[in-house]
Design an enzyme around this catalytic site. Structure first.
Site, mmCIF file in Angstrom:
data_model
loop_
_atom_site.group_PDB
_atom_site.id
_atom_site.type_symbol
_atom_site.label_atom_id
_atom_site.label_comp_id
_atom_site.label_asym_id
_atom_site.label_seq_id
_atom_site.Cartn_x
_atom_site.Cartn_y
_atom_site.Cartn_z
ATOM 1 N N LYS A 116 0.822 -1.211 0.000
ATOM 2 C CA LYS A 116 0.000 0.000 0.000
ATOM 3 C C LYS A 116 0.854 1.257 0.000
ATOM 4 O O LYS A 116 0.479 2.266 -0.608
ATOM 5 C CB LYS A 116 -0.940 0.017 1.208
ATOM 6 C CG LYS A 116 -2.117 -0.931 1.066
ATOM 7 C CD LYS A 116 -3.180 -0.639 2.103
ATOM 8 C CE LYS A 116 -4.340 -1.610 2.001
ATOM 9 N NZ LYS A 116 -5.278 -1.463 3.131
ATOM 10 N N LYS A 198 -6.725 -12.619 -8.644
ATOM 11 C CA LYS A 198 -7.872 -12.638 -7.744
ATOM 12 C C LYS A 198 -8.969 -11.703 -8.275
ATOM 13 O O LYS A 198 -8.660 -10.652 -8.835
ATOM 14 C CB LYS A 198 -7.384 -12.143 -6.373
ATOM 15 C CG LYS A 198 -8.307 -12.467 -5.230
ATOM 16 C CD LYS A 198 -7.683 -11.997 -3.922
ATOM 17 C CE LYS A 198 -8.764 -11.447 -3.017
ATOM 18 N NZ LYS A 198 -8.277 -10.934 -1.761
ATOM 19 N N LYS A 201 -12.655 -5.726 -7.189
ATOM 20 C CA LYS A 201 -13.595 -4.694 -7.662
ATOM 21 C C LYS A 201 -12.847 -3.542 -8.313
ATOM 22 O O LYS A 201 -13.426 -2.741 -9.031
ATOM 23 C CB LYS A 201 -14.456 -4.185 -6.516
ATOM 24 C CG LYS A 201 -13.627 -3.587 -5.419
ATOM 25 C CD LYS A 201 -14.446 -2.942 -4.368
ATOM 26 C CE LYS A 201 -13.522 -2.272 -3.383
ATOM 27 N NZ LYS A 201 -12.478 -3.174 -2.845
#
Ligand code: TRP
Length: 337
Positions: A116, A198, A201
């Site tokens: 991140k 994976k 969204k």
């Protein structure tokens, strides 16, 4: 009475706005059956959400939507303690205490932090760094025995265990060291467009991902476009990533084994199989969609549920956290309880 001997399960999910079929089959669908066997404590992790930039209005909306969606997935506020994380102050309080039992080096090794901070280079804030400590506080504040987590949160749970053990060895036995809970079912759901990735969204291709609230036509259309291979037999085999993914999805929704699926579609092509998977998934999600629409439009009921949940969560966690305060050496405080 027997309730006291039930094990405590804690889990939480961030209010991301939309949930995918992967979130559903891999996580939230499995939370509801646990409610009869365990003392379940579930939260919407809005405090965690602000470690990345959020639009305040949207965060509020997404938090309520996530709450409504989980109700629609069968979380029963009469069976479980189900609340919004920011409503229960003990999480932040315990988080501070635990941060003093967490090493800088440990947090630096967290792969999610590394990912991140590489992705949001303009905002590598301290919250992003101490995120796993807050997560440890969520879990440890309730003396949780078991935590259902996906692969991506395993390292954080391991850290929570280390923090609990370190605290206990410094201050005496206080915290329960939690174990991961591996659900019996819970397939990893991959992208429909690139089945080696994976399902996410944030995929730029909207056909890659099924959202829980997609309508039936959309779901069937996305499955029809799913990437497969150039063979034609519906069977689970290495290298057939697309078909394997569709089989996992179909199997986890219907409960059928791979062999059963192969015979069901013997002699039929991928086209028929894709439509069947699409329709089955859409039908399974229909009740979730209906429930969501009902709950999200009943703000009074939502409020009643999350207020009751927060009240119960505060009661349980403040008992535990005040013990922690005492062990640490803080002067007892009558106001705390
Ligand atoms: N960090 C988790 C996630 O993003 C959500 C979460 C917050 C959580 N606190 C937790 C999960 C405690 C398990 C236990 O998926």
């Amino acid at each position: 009475m027997s309730d006291d001997r039930k094990k405590v399960i804690f889990s939480a999910i961030q209010p991301t706005g939309t949930f995918t079929l992967g979130n559903y089959l891999g996580a939230v669908r499995n939370w509801s059956p646990l409610q009869d066997e365990y003392n379940c404590i579930y939260a919407i992790a809005d405090l965690h959400a602000i470690t990345v930039k959020q639009e305040p209005k949207l965060l509020r909306q997404h938090t309520l939507e996530a709450y409504a969606l989980l109700l629609a997935c069968g979380i029963d506020p009469n069976k479980s303690i189900f609340f919004i994380q920011s409503h229960v102050r003990t999480h932040v309080e315990l988080s501070w205490i635990l941060s003093c039992s967490t090493q800088f080096g440990e947090l630096s090794r967290m792969t999610q932090f590394k990912d991140k901070s590489a992705k949001h280079t303009d905002d590598v804030n301290a919250g992003l760094f101490t995120y796993p400590v807050l997560m440890a506080a969520d879990i440890l504040a309730y003396k949780s025995d078991l935590v259902p987590v996906g692969q991506d949160q395993k390292q954080h749970l391991e850290l929570a265990r280390n923090i609990a053990q370190r605290f206990n060895s410094r201050y005496g036995d206080t915290l329960v060291v939690p174990e991961p809970y591996i659900p019996k079912t819970g397939a990893k759901i991959m992208s429909l467009q690139d089945p080696t990735k994976k399902m996410s969204k944030s995929d730029e291709n909207p056909n890659a991902c099924i959202l829980i609230l997609d309508d039936k036509d959309t779901i069937v259309r996305k499955f029809k476009r799913a990437v497969t291979d150039s063979e034609s037999e519906v069977c689970y085999r290495e290298g057939k990533d697309g078909i394997n993914n569709l089989m996992s999805i179909y199997s986890s929704v219907t409960g059928k084994s791979f062999d059963e699926i192969t015979s069901e579609f013997a002699g039929k092509g991928y086209g028929d199989f894709k439509i069947a998977v699409g329709e089955t998934v859409a039908d399974a999600l229909a009740s979730v969609r209906d429930g969501f629409n009902r709950y999200i439009n009943d703000k009074a009921y939502l409020k009643e549920c999350y207020t009751k949940g927060a009240e119960m969560a505060l009661k349980v966690s403040s008992r535990n956290v005040s013990k922690v305060y005492h062990k640490v050496g803080f002067v007892d405080n009558e106001l705390y309880r």
